[in-house]
Design an enzyme around this catalytic site. Sequence first.
Site, PDB file in Angstrom:
ATOM      1  N   ILE A 188       0.819  -1.216   0.000  1.00  0.00           N
ATOM      2  CA  ILE A 188       0.000   0.000   0.000  1.00  0.00           C
ATOM      3  C   ILE A 188       0.858   1.273   0.000  1.00  0.00           C
ATOM      4  CG2 ILE A 188      -1.931  -1.205   1.115  1.00  0.00           C
ATOM      5  CD1 ILE A 188      -1.464   0.673   3.574  1.00  0.00           C
ATOM      6  N   TYR A 199       1.113   6.734  15.947  1.00  0.00           N
ATOM      7  CA  TYR A 199       0.136   5.694  15.594  1.00  0.00           C
ATOM      8  C   TYR A 199      -1.286   6.204  15.844  1.00  0.00           C
ATOM      9  CZ  TYR A 199      -2.206   1.149  15.462  1.00  0.00           C
ATOM     10  OH  TYR A 199      -3.048   0.096  15.157  1.00  0.00           O
ATOM     11  N   PHE A 231       5.381   1.396  15.371  1.00  0.00           N
ATOM     12  CA  PHE A 231       6.686   1.249  16.028  1.00  0.00           C
ATOM     13  C   PHE A 231       6.455   0.715  17.433  1.00  0.00           C
ATOM     14  CE2 PHE A 231       7.765   4.135  12.655  1.00  0.00           C
ATOM     15  CZ  PHE A 231       9.116   3.907  12.388  1.00  0.00           C
ATOM     16  N   LYS A 232       7.388  -0.076  17.931  1.00  0.00           N
ATOM     17  CA  LYS A 232       7.311  -0.540  19.314  1.00  0.00           C
ATOM     18  C   LYS A 232       7.552   0.649  20.250  1.00  0.00           C
ATOM     19  CE  LYS A 232       7.040  -4.974  18.262  1.00  0.00           C
ATOM     20  NZ  LYS A 232       5.680  -5.328  17.873  1.00  0.00           N
ATOM     21  N   VAL A 233       6.963   0.569  21.437  1.00  0.00           N
ATOM     22  CA  VAL A 233       7.129   1.644  22.430  1.00  0.00           C
ATOM     23  C   VAL A 233       8.613   1.863  22.736  1.00  0.00           C
ATOM     24  CG1 VAL A 233       6.575   2.384  24.780  1.00  0.00           C
ATOM     25  CG2 VAL A 233       4.870   1.170  23.426  1.00  0.00           C
ATOM     26  N   VAL A 245      -4.951  -7.055  20.203  1.00  0.00           N
ATOM     27  CA  VAL A 245      -4.839  -8.430  19.706  1.00  0.00           C
ATOM     28  C   VAL A 245      -3.388  -8.904  19.730  1.00  0.00           C
ATOM     29  CG1 VAL A 245      -5.238  -9.877  17.674  1.00  0.00           C
ATOM     30  CG2 VAL A 245      -6.863  -8.069  18.246  1.00  0.00           C
TER      31      VAL A 245
END
Length: 276
Positions: A63, A193, A94-96, A230
């Site tokens: 996309i 995000y 992105f991860k924290v 999830v």
Amino acid sequence: MSSVPVAVVTGSNKGIGFSIVRDLCKQFKGDVYLTARDPARGQEAVAKLQEEGLHPLFHQLDIDDLQSIRALRDFLKEKYGGLNVLVNNAGIAFKVSDRTPFAIQAEVTLKTNFFGTRNICTELLPLMKPYGRVVNVSSMVSISALAGCSQELQKKFRSDTITEDELVALMTKFVEDTKKSVHEKEGWPNTAYGVSKIGVTVLSRIQARMLNEKRKGDHILLNACCPGWVRTDMAGPKAPKSPEEGAETPVYLALLPSDADGPHGQFVSEKTVRTW
């Protein structure tokens, strides 16, 4: 040209997208396309579902790449004369713990989650057949991120008359503001995000309004939804829901019966319309 109904799920070689494809293979009467950026990973995912006795088809889709989107558009137009179900699930986070500078996180996250999703819609929404169903996978984080915006921004994002161009300008401004390190001063929350998913939810509201104006008689229903928190590569192992449970609301919206006149232009979680 095939008269078989067709469904497409973006970003569906793993996680929630993969579970959505599995459910659609069982419940949707027609061809279901699993898509992925990487054809090898996509074919691998298709093979997994074939082992379960299901018959998804594969088409490459990135996309972030307009050529890739247009190749899918042309394929659907030629083979099926359009599209019946579109689930925009592809997205990144992105991860924290990620140390990437926030301005880069903002640019990269919005490029895929907002601008990539918008490009898919620009190219594929005109292909939607009467009684088509469009599901934009957003997130509950869009609600908390909205609450973290200034009153002025909240008013704009909740407006029933905001245009797509105005939304694009706001999303672009967020990225620019992060580069100048003034995003908080300008009323933005500290989550790239979250802002990207505000974009997806508001884009869905605008698109539903446009469908009402231009294609009212076609009974197309378009909604944004939250799959919940999830257990996926994105959200990590501590999340309470399985990918199968995460697929429930997107699949419910993708399979709304032809006599349904709603939900439309709503933000839905746990199969329930939420206040935006």
